[in-house]
Design a protein around this motif. Structure first.
Motif, PDB file in Angstrom:
ATOM      1  N   MET A   1      49.835 134.699  71.894  1.00 54.24           N
ATOM      2  CA  MET A   1      50.110 136.139  71.832  1.00 54.24           C
ATOM      3  C   MET A   1      48.719 136.771  71.646  1.00 54.24           C
ATOM      4  SD  MET A   1      52.405 139.092  70.091  1.00 54.24           S
ATOM      5  CE  MET A   1      53.256 140.226  71.292  1.00 54.24           C
ATOM      6  N   LEU A   2      48.226 136.522  70.335  1.00 52.58           N
ATOM      7  CA  LEU A   2      46.784 136.988  70.226  1.00 52.58           C
ATOM      8  C   LEU A   2      45.926 135.923  69.526  1.00 52.58           C
ATOM      9  CD1 LEU A   2      45.392 139.762  69.055  1.00 52.58           C
ATOM     10  CD2 LEU A   2      45.891 138.975  66.850  1.00 52.58           C
ATOM     11  N   ARG A   3      44.781 136.090  70.150  1.00 46.80           N
ATOM     12  CA  ARG A   3      43.727 135.055  69.921  1.00 46.80           C
ATOM     13  C   ARG A   3      42.405 135.752  69.558  1.00 46.80           C
ATOM     14  NH1 ARG A   3      43.446 129.531  70.225  1.00 46.80           N
ATOM     15  NH2 ARG A   3      45.461 129.551  71.477  1.00 46.80           N
ATOM     16  N   VAL A   4      41.988 135.374  68.292  1.00 46.11           N
ATOM     17  CA  VAL A   4      40.675 135.723  67.871  1.00 46.11           C
ATOM     18  C   VAL A   4      39.556 134.893  67.789  1.00 46.11           C
ATOM     19  CG1 VAL A   4      39.752 136.948  65.772  1.00 46.11           C
ATOM     20  CG2 VAL A   4      42.018 137.487  66.271  1.00 46.11           C
ATOM     21  N   GLU A   5      38.654 135.004  68.623  1.00 48.69           N
ATOM     22  CA  GLU A   5      37.682 133.820  68.748  1.00 48.69           C
ATOM     23  C   GLU A   5      36.216 134.318  68.118  1.00 48.69           C
ATOM     24  OE1 GLU A   5      38.034 133.456  72.899  1.00 48.69           O
ATOM     25  OE2 GLU A   5      39.734 132.089  72.901  1.00 48.69           O
ATOM     26  N   GLY A   6      36.049 133.888  67.168  1.00 46.80           N
ATOM     27  CA  GLY A   6      34.342 133.842  66.511  1.00 46.80           C
ATOM     28  C   GLY A   6      34.009 135.161  66.312  1.00 46.80           C
ATOM     29  N   ILE A   7      34.810 135.906  65.967  1.00 48.18           N
ATOM     30  CA  ILE A   7      34.435 137.696  65.758  1.00 48.18           C
ATOM     31  C   ILE A   7      33.491 137.829  64.670  1.00 48.18           C
ATOM     32  CG2 ILE A   7      36.285 138.493  66.870  1.00 48.18           C
ATOM     33  CD1 ILE A   7      37.410 139.682  64.557  1.00 48.18           C
ATOM     34  N   HIS A   8      32.239 138.649  64.887  1.00 44.25           N
ATOM     35  CA  HIS A   8      31.646 139.113  63.632  1.00 44.25           C
ATOM     36  C   HIS A   8      31.611 140.596  63.617  1.00 44.25           C
ATOM     37  CE1 HIS A   8      29.300 135.079  62.934  1.00 44.25           C
ATOM     38  NE2 HIS A   8      29.852 135.023  63.974  1.00 44.25           N
ATOM     39  N   THR A   9      31.993 141.005  62.626  1.00 49.21           N
ATOM     40  CA  THR A   9      31.940 142.495  62.387  1.00 49.21           C
ATOM     41  C   THR A   9      31.263 143.052  61.338  1.00 49.21           C
ATOM     42  OG1 THR A   9      34.348 142.401  63.457  1.00 49.21           O
ATOM     43  CG2 THR A   9      33.777 144.489  62.130  1.00 49.21           C
ATOM     44  N   TYR A  10      30.441 144.171  61.789  1.00 45.75           N
ATOM     45  CA  TYR A  10      29.707 144.698  60.662  1.00 45.75           C
ATOM     46  C   TYR A  10      30.198 146.186  60.318  1.00 45.75           C
ATOM     47  CZ  TYR A  10      26.154 141.091  62.121  1.00 45.75           C
ATOM     48  OH  TYR A  10      25.412 139.914  62.197  1.00 45.75           O
ATOM     49  N   HIS A  11      29.831 146.684  59.053  1.00 45.07           N
ATOM     50  CA  HIS A  11      29.688 147.950  58.626  1.00 45.07           C
ATOM     51  C   HIS A  11      28.461 148.358  58.641  1.00 45.07           C
ATOM     52  CE1 HIS A  11      34.014 148.190  58.382  1.00 45.07           C
ATOM     53  NE2 HIS A  11      34.087 147.299  57.364  1.00 45.07           N
ATOM     54  N   GLY A  12      27.567 149.087  59.514  1.00 45.74           N
ATOM     55  CA  GLY A  12      26.404 149.253  59.482  1.00 45.74           C
ATOM     56  C   GLY A  12      25.266 147.928  59.440  1.00 45.74           C
ATOM     57  N   TYR A  13      24.563 147.848  58.415  1.00 43.16           N
ATOM     58  CA  TYR A  13      24.046 146.474  58.283  1.00 43.16           C
ATOM     59  C   TYR A  13      24.743 145.547  57.575  1.00 43.16           C
ATOM     60  CZ  TYR A  13      19.941 149.075  59.725  1.00 43.16           C
ATOM     61  OH  TYR A  13      19.194 149.600  60.607  1.00 43.16           O
ATOM     62  N   LEU A  14      26.073 145.738  57.010  1.00 46.96           N
ATOM     63  CA  LEU A  14      26.602 144.868  56.124  1.00 46.96           C
ATOM     64  C   LEU A  14      27.420 143.697  57.109  1.00 46.96           C
ATOM     65  CD1 LEU A  14      27.609 143.759  53.517  1.00 46.96           C
ATOM     66  CD2 LEU A  14      29.275 145.782  53.449  1.00 46.96           C
ATOM     67  N   HIS A  15      27.303 142.557  57.042  1.00 44.26           N
ATOM     68  CA  HIS A  15      27.909 141.556  57.823  1.00 44.26           C
ATOM     69  C   HIS A  15      29.230 141.199  57.236  1.00 44.26           C
ATOM     70  CE1 HIS A  15      27.245 137.610  60.293  1.00 44.26           C
ATOM     71  NE2 HIS A  15      28.549 138.210  60.630  1.00 44.26           N
ATOM     72  N   VAL A  16      30.421 141.780  57.515  1.00 40.83           N
ATOM     73  CA  VAL A  16      31.706 141.735  56.888  1.00 40.83           C
ATOM     74  C   VAL A  16      32.464 140.536  57.454  1.00 40.83           C
ATOM     75  CG1 VAL A  16      33.848 142.683  56.200  1.00 40.83           C
ATOM     76  CG2 VAL A  16      31.857 144.155  56.360  1.00 40.83           C
ATOM     77  N   LEU A  17      32.702 140.241  58.700  1.00 40.21           N
ATOM     78  CA  LEU A  17      33.376 139.041  59.303  1.00 40.21           C
ATOM     79  C   LEU A  17      32.587 138.226  60.015  1.00 40.21           C
ATOM     80  CD1 LEU A  17      36.628 141.016  60.740  1.00 40.21           C
ATOM     81  CD2 LEU A  17      36.308 139.902  58.509  1.00 40.21           C
ATOM     82  N   LYS A  18      32.642 137.057  59.620  1.00 43.42           N
ATOM     83  CA  LYS A  18      31.396 136.061  59.840  1.00 43.42           C
ATOM     84  C   LYS A  18      32.041 134.835  60.692  1.00 43.42           C
ATOM     85  CE  LYS A  18      29.290 137.258  55.465  1.00 43.42           C
ATOM     86  NZ  LYS A  18      29.100 137.019  54.243  1.00 43.42           N
ATOM     87  N   GLY A  19      32.460 135.283  62.133  1.00 43.78           N
ATOM     88  CA  GLY A  19      32.980 134.172  62.819  1.00 43.78           C
ATOM     89  C   GLY A  19      34.438 133.907  62.710  1.00 43.78           C
ATOM     90  N   VAL A  20      35.312 134.625  62.614  1.00 43.02           N
ATOM     91  CA  VAL A  20      36.617 134.578  62.362  1.00 43.02           C
ATOM     92  C   VAL A  20      37.376 134.167  63.633  1.00 43.02           C
ATOM     93  CG1 VAL A  20      38.860 135.574  61.484  1.00 43.02           C
ATOM     94  CG2 VAL A  20      36.700 136.206  60.320  1.00 43.02           C
ATOM     95  N   ASP A  21      38.471 133.181  63.346  1.00 45.68           N
ATOM     96  CA  ASP A  21      38.990 132.237  64.407  1.00 45.68           C
ATOM     97  C   ASP A  21      40.316 132.303  64.112  1.00 45.68           C
ATOM     98  OD1 ASP A  21      37.206 131.317  66.730  1.00 45.68           O
ATOM     99  OD2 ASP A  21      35.892 130.908  64.956  1.00 45.68           O
ATOM    100  N   PHE A  22      41.414 132.639  64.754  1.00 44.47           N
ATOM    101  CA  PHE A  22      42.670 132.246  64.551  1.00 44.47           C
ATOM    102  C   PHE A  22      43.711 132.703  65.796  1.00 44.47           C
ATOM    103  CE2 PHE A  22      42.278 136.602  62.630  1.00 44.47           C
ATOM    104  CZ  PHE A  22      43.604 137.201  63.287  1.00 44.47           C
ATOM    105  N   HIS A  23      44.817 132.258  65.820  1.00 45.44           N
ATOM    106  CA  HIS A  23      45.737 132.613  66.960  1.00 45.44           C
ATOM    107  C   HIS A  23      47.020 133.137  66.097  1.00 45.44           C
ATOM    108  CE1 HIS A  23      46.873 128.569  66.421  1.00 45.44           C
ATOM    109  NE2 HIS A  23      48.210 128.787  66.964  1.00 45.44           N
ATOM    110  N   VAL A  24      47.881 134.053  66.942  1.00 41.59           N
ATOM    111  CA  VAL A  24      49.157 134.378  66.376  1.00 41.59           C
ATOM    112  C   VAL A  24      50.178 134.160  67.568  1.00 41.59           C
ATOM    113  CG1 VAL A  24      50.685 136.230  65.552  1.00 41.59           C
ATOM    114  CG2 VAL A  24      48.200 136.024  64.775  1.00 41.59           C
ATOM    115  N   ARG A  25      51.302 133.561  67.067  1.00 41.29           N
ATOM    116  CA  ARG A  25      52.148 133.149  68.221  1.00 41.29           C
ATOM    117  C   ARG A  25      53.146 134.381  68.245  1.00 41.29           C
ATOM    118  NH1 ARG A  25      52.688 128.038  65.049  1.00 41.29           N
ATOM    119  NH2 ARG A  25      51.193 126.989  66.011  1.00 41.29           N
ATOM    120  N   GLN A  26      53.834 134.661  69.455  1.00 42.39           N
ATOM    121  CA  GLN A  26      54.725 135.480  69.612  1.00 42.39           C
ATOM    122  C   GLN A  26      55.917 135.144  68.909  1.00 42.39           C
ATOM    123  OE1 GLN A  26      55.768 136.381  73.655  1.00 42.39           O
ATOM    124  NE2 GLN A  26      57.327 138.004  73.362  1.00 42.39           N
ATOM    125  N   GLY A  27      56.482 136.498  68.050  1.00 43.62           N
ATOM    126  CA  GLY A  27      57.665 136.556  67.264  1.00 43.62           C
ATOM    127  C   GLY A  27      57.660 135.621  66.115  1.00 43.62           C
TER     128      GLY A  27
END
Length: 242
Positions: A1-27
């Protein structure tokens, strides 16, 4: 249902998420646990469109949603119940609930009113409080209201950020029971961020541990509950290893 592939998220210059991968099945109920500052709320905000990832992708039902607006993501069936509830104190319980359906009220008014009755059936305590301002509710009642408001968006996937925060153990048990009900009776998929690791692993199907913006462990809830590192770091058993 949901697939997260290598996300990198920043708050300004702050590197918060560093390559997050996972998946979630329906239900299923998928739990994300970790200590303060691990990036859990940023991850939930990334899924909801509040903090768009700088790189990587988020796919929902096969469609890329990373970079979409918050409203667009809500319309596609993802709803975030934020940390510390963030209800509107001066509005009544009824008004707070109806605001959860703001994006579909005009075109689906009859269905929205039916959904309101469904939410009140899940949270009968709110039926007694419909005209009371949200700011006058107890912490547990406000959490019920926040989850109910999220359900009014008619989500396929609901994201809950620390729903047990500041609540008494009996209220926490009740809230966890409601999340199981959403999964088992309504077929809603749940992603749940929690520091109350023991409570969340009792109801989750699968889980992961987020540390310093990276997933360091993942598996079934039972596997994590029995993992010595998780027991040491979060359940108060043995010597801390994570």
């Amino acid at each position: 249902m949901l697939r997260v592939e290598g996300i990198h998220t920043y708050h300004g210059y702050l590197h918060v998420l560093k390559g997050v991968d996972f998946h979630v099945r329906q239900g299923e109920i998928f739990a994300i646990v970790g200590s303060n500052g691990a990036g859990k709320s940023t991850l939930m905000g990334s899924l909801a469109g509040v903090y768009p990832p700088r790189t990587g992708s988020i796919l929902f039902e096969g469609e890329r949603i990373s970079g979409d607006s918050v409203e667009s993501i809500v319309r596609k069936g993802i709803c975030l119940v934020p940390e510390r509830r963030q209800i509107f104190d001066s509005l009544s319980v009824r008004e707070n609930l109806l605001l959860g359906a703001y994006h579909r009220y005009r075109n689906e008014k009859r269905q929205v009113l039916a959904d309101l009755e469904r939410v009140l059936a899940i949270f009968p305590k709110l039926q007694e409080l419909l005209d009371r301002p949200g700011g006058l509710l107890s912490g547990g009642e406000q959490q019920m209201l926040a989850i109910g408001r999220g359900m009014m968006a008619n989500p396929k996937l609901i994201l809950l950020d620390e729903p047990s925060l500041g609540l008494a153990p009996l209220i926490v048990k009740s809230i966890m029971g409601v999340l199981k009900q959403l999964r088992d009776e309504l077929g809603v998929t749940v992603i749940l961020v929690e520091q109350n690791v023991k409570a969340v692993l009792r109801i989750a199907d699968r889980a992961c541990v987020l540390e310093r913006g990276e997933i360091v462990l993942a598996g079934t809830a039972a596997e994590l509950m029995n993992n010595p590192d998780v027991q040491a770091a979060y359940l108060g058993k043995g010597k801390k290893a994570i």
